[in-house]
Design a protein around this motif. Structure first.
Motif, PDB file in Angstrom:
ATOM      1  N   PHE A 123     -18.900  11.621  12.396  1.00  0.00           N
ATOM      2  CA  PHE A 123     -19.916  10.735  11.816  1.00  0.00           C
ATOM      3  C   PHE A 123     -19.695  10.635  10.302  1.00  0.00           C
ATOM      4  N   VAL A 124     -19.746   9.410   9.796  1.00  0.00           N
ATOM      5  CA  VAL A 124     -19.518   9.184   8.370  1.00  0.00           C
ATOM      6  C   VAL A 124     -20.474   8.111   7.882  1.00  0.00           C
ATOM      7  N   MET A 125     -21.070   8.350   6.713  1.00  0.00           N
ATOM      8  CA  MET A 125     -21.894   7.330   6.072  1.00  0.00           C
ATOM      9  C   MET A 125     -21.629   7.383   4.568  1.00  0.00           C
ATOM     10  N   ASP A 126     -21.433   6.218   3.986  1.00  0.00           N
ATOM     11  CA  ASP A 126     -21.128   6.121   2.550  1.00  0.00           C
ATOM     12  C   ASP A 126     -19.920   6.975   2.170  1.00  0.00           C
ATOM     13  N   GLY A 127     -18.936   7.035   3.082  1.00  0.00           N
ATOM     14  CA  GLY A 127     -17.713   7.778   2.799  1.00  0.00           C
ATOM     15  C   GLY A 127     -17.834   9.284   2.932  1.00  0.00           C
ATOM     16  N   LYS A 128     -18.994   9.782   3.378  1.00  0.00           N
ATOM     17  CA  LYS A 128     -19.216  11.216   3.493  1.00  0.00           C
ATOM     18  C   LYS A 128     -19.378  11.617   4.952  1.00  0.00           C
ATOM     19  N   LYS A 129     -18.648  12.659   5.352  1.00  0.00           N
ATOM     20  CA  LYS A 129     -18.792  13.169   6.720  1.00  0.00           C
ATOM     21  C   LYS A 129     -20.160  13.810   6.891  1.00  0.00           C
ATOM     22  N   LEU A 130     -20.774  13.520   8.022  1.00  0.00           N
ATOM     23  CA  LEU A 130     -22.082  14.083   8.331  1.00  0.00           C
ATOM     24  C   LEU A 130     -21.921  15.129   9.423  1.00  0.00           C
ATOM     25  N   THR A 131     -22.304  16.356   9.108  1.00  0.00           N
ATOM     26  CA  THR A 131     -22.211  17.450  10.069  1.00  0.00           C
ATOM     27  C   THR A 131     -23.517  18.234  10.095  1.00  0.00           C
ATOM     28  N   ALA A 132     -23.692  19.010  11.152  1.00  0.00           N
ATOM     29  CA  ALA A 132     -24.943  19.757  11.316  1.00  0.00           C
ATOM     30  C   ALA A 132     -25.016  20.960  10.382  1.00  0.00           C
ATOM     31  N   ASP A 133     -23.860  21.431   9.910  1.00  0.00           N
ATOM     32  CA  ASP A 133     -23.842  22.605   9.027  1.00  0.00           C
ATOM     33  C   ASP A 133     -22.547  22.601   8.219  1.00  0.00           C
ATOM     34  N   ASN A 134     -22.287  23.689   7.540  1.00  0.00           N
ATOM     35  CA  ASN A 134     -21.076  23.793   6.724  1.00  0.00           C
ATOM     36  C   ASN A 134     -19.842  24.160   7.542  1.00  0.00           C
ATOM     37  N   GLN A 135     -20.011  24.307   8.851  1.00  0.00           N
ATOM     38  CA  GLN A 135     -18.901  24.663   9.738  1.00  0.00           C
ATOM     39  C   GLN A 135     -18.320  23.433  10.442  1.00  0.00           C
ATOM     40  N   ASP A 136     -18.667  22.264   9.959  1.00  0.00           N
ATOM     41  CA  ASP A 136     -18.161  21.005  10.520  1.00  0.00           C
ATOM     42  C   ASP A 136     -18.648  20.771  11.952  1.00  0.00           C
ATOM     43  N   THR A 137     -19.800  21.338  12.293  1.00  0.00           N
ATOM     44  CA  THR A 137     -20.375  21.151  13.630  1.00  0.00           C
ATOM     45  C   THR A 137     -20.922  19.732  13.766  1.00  0.00           C
ATOM     46  N   PRO A 138     -20.541  19.016  14.835  1.00  0.00           N
ATOM     47  CA  PRO A 138     -21.031  17.638  15.002  1.00  0.00           C
ATOM     48  C   PRO A 138     -22.527  17.592  15.298  1.00  0.00           C
ATOM     49  N   LEU A 139     -23.095  16.410  15.148  1.00  0.00           N
ATOM     50  CA  LEU A 139     -24.528  16.212  15.367  1.00  0.00           C
ATOM     51  C   LEU A 139     -24.789  16.060  16.870  1.00  0.00           C
ATOM     52  N   LEU A 140     -25.189  17.143  17.512  1.00  0.00           N
ATOM     53  CA  LEU A 140     -25.307  17.140  18.964  1.00  0.00           C
ATOM     54  C   LEU A 140     -26.733  17.220  19.469  1.00  0.00           C
ATOM     55  N   THR A 141     -27.704  17.275  18.555  1.00  0.00           N
ATOM     56  CA  THR A 141     -29.106  17.275  18.965  1.00  0.00           C
ATOM     57  C   THR A 141     -29.836  16.189  18.200  1.00  0.00           C
ATOM     58  N   VAL A 142     -30.945  15.745  18.772  1.00  0.00           N
ATOM     59  CA  VAL A 142     -31.750  14.721  18.101  1.00  0.00           C
ATOM     60  C   VAL A 142     -32.267  15.242  16.765  1.00  0.00           C
ATOM     61  N   ALA A 143     -32.656  16.516  16.739  1.00  0.00           N
ATOM     62  CA  ALA A 143     -33.185  17.105  15.506  1.00  0.00           C
ATOM     63  C   ALA A 143     -32.136  17.086  14.397  1.00  0.00           C
ATOM     64  N   ASP A 144     -30.921  17.521  14.708  1.00  0.00           N
ATOM     65  CA  ASP A 144     -29.852  17.512  13.703  1.00  0.00           C
ATOM     66  C   ASP A 144     -29.507  16.092  13.275  1.00  0.00           C
ATOM     67  N   PHE A 145     -29.452  15.187  14.237  1.00  0.00           N
ATOM     68  CA  PHE A 145     -29.119  13.800  13.924  1.00  0.00           C
ATOM     69  C   PHE A 145     -30.164  13.192  12.988  1.00  0.00           C
ATOM     70  N   ASN A 146     -31.413  13.344  13.341  1.00  0.00           N
ATOM     71  CA  ASN A 146     -32.475  12.769  12.513  1.00  0.00           C
ATOM     72  C   ASN A 146     -32.483  13.369  11.112  1.00  0.00           C
ATOM     73  N   ARG A 147     -32.270  14.676  11.037  1.00  0.00           N
ATOM     74  CA  ARG A 147     -32.288  15.365   9.741  1.00  0.00           C
ATOM     75  C   ARG A 147     -31.136  14.910   8.850  1.00  0.00           C
ATOM     76  N   VAL A 148     -29.931  14.948   9.389  1.00  0.00           N
ATOM     77  CA  VAL A 148     -28.729  14.662   8.587  1.00  0.00           C
ATOM     78  C   VAL A 148     -28.599  13.157   8.280  1.00  0.00           C
ATOM     79  N   VAL A 149     -28.791  12.334   9.288  1.00  0.00           N
ATOM     80  CA  VAL A 149     -28.672  10.884   9.067  1.00  0.00           C
ATOM     81  C   VAL A 149     -29.834  10.400   8.207  1.00  0.00           C
ATOM     82  N   GLY A 150     -31.019  10.949   8.433  1.00  0.00           N
ATOM     83  CA  GLY A 150     -32.179  10.577   7.604  1.00  0.00           C
ATOM     84  C   GLY A 150     -31.919  10.855   6.138  1.00  0.00           C
ATOM     85  N   ALA A 151     -31.317  12.008   5.835  1.00  0.00           N
ATOM     86  CA  ALA A 151     -31.002  12.345   4.440  1.00  0.00           C
ATOM     87  C   ALA A 151     -29.963  11.392   3.875  1.00  0.00           C
ATOM     88  N   ALA A 152     -28.976  11.028   4.707  1.00  0.00           N
ATOM     89  CA  ALA A 152     -27.927  10.108   4.247  1.00  0.00           C
ATOM     90  C   ALA A 152     -28.490   8.716   3.988  1.00  0.00           C
TER      91      ALA A 152
END
Length: 271
Positions: free
Chosen positions: A239-268
């Motif tokens: 997942f990438v927005m504005d040229g920045k990779k979006l991950t659930a944490d600093n371990q490059d974990t993909p966004l696999l839950t609604v909570a993580d998706f909403n949190r990370v994408v919402g911030a972006a």
């Protein structure tokens, strides 16, 4: 019987034996010649077979041969060779890039858990999505990722909505195979999955595109877009927005839950 007659008969017998031995020797020689000739032919045939096999192995496979082929791009695409696929409302200010491989089990996990949320956000105009298809799982053996990506092109040619619904069906628990099971290589199976999508069920245009490989070269071009991406995405889902990779944490974990998706994408979206 006189000694003379006896000697004559012995001489005749020896002569018959000699002649028989000569005939047998000739037969043995002829037999050896046949065996040698057959062996030479076999060696030459084997050498020819090996040569043919080497030549065939040196030829590019069907999909590899499409890398430089003319691309027929599906409708609803832009960019070089139609590899830019953006779906969503024009009023959406930001675009979320989603990198996926059709055979990827983690992509299937994401689509099942978070797919409905992505679709709702898309319909609400929170963002557009840009789809980038990958086929790297085929490197482990198979062609299902490429074939499914081509079928996704056929669905996109019908409509963006058909594309999204078909993608969801391919990743569903009902139809998505185990990673080692190359079911997507079968056109018949891809058509079977498509019959669960109203816009594609019994759709002759879609079916012909799948069975004729209309978008096979496009699938290879799209795959190269993934391979050459400048976003630093090396696996799927990405997942990438504005040229920045979006991950659930600093371990490059993909966004696999609604909570993580909403949190990370919402911030972006706010950034």
């Amino acid at each position: 019987m006189s000694k003379r007659n006896s000697q004559t008969e012995k001489t005749a017998a020896r002569e018959r034996l000699r002649q028989e031995r000569e005939r047998q020797a000739k037969r043995d020689k002829a037999k050896r010649q046949v065996i040698v000739a057959a062996s030479v032919v076999a060696v030459l045939a084997a050498a020819g077979g090996i040569g043919y096999a080497v030549v065939q192995a040196a030829k590019p496979g069907y999909w590899e041969g499409l890398k430089d082929a003319k691309v027929t791009a599906p409708a609803h695409t832009t960019g070089t060779k139609g590899t830019t696929v953006v779906i969503g409302k024009d009023t959406a200010k930001k675009t979320l890039k989603i990198y996926e491989d059709p055979r990827c089990p983690v992509c299937a996990q994401f689509e099942r858990a978070v797919g409905p949320t992505v679709k709702k956000d898309l319909d609400d105009g929170k963002f557009k999505i840009q789809f980038i298809g990958a086929t790297f799982l085929d490197r482990n053996g198979g062609e299902g990722s490429k074939n499914a990506l081509s079928a996704l092109g056929a669905a996109l040619n019908i409509s963006p909505e058909a594309f999204l619904e078909y993608k969801s069906a391919l990743y569903s628990a009902k139809y998505h195979p185990q990673e080692a099971d190359d079911k997507f290589k079968s056109d018949d199976y891809l058509v079977k999955v498509a019959d669960s999508v109203p816009a594609l069920k019994n759709n002759t245009k879609f079916r012909n595109a799948v069975t004729n490989g209309t978008y096979d070269a496009w699938a290879m071009a799209m795959s190269k877009t993934f391979d050459d991406n400048k976003d630093g995405v090396t696996g799927t889902p990405g997942f990438v927005m504005d040229g920045k990779k979006l991950t659930a944490d600093n371990q490059d974990t993909p966004l696999l839950t609604v909570a993580d998706f909403n949190r990370v994408v919402g911030a972006a979206l706010k950034g």
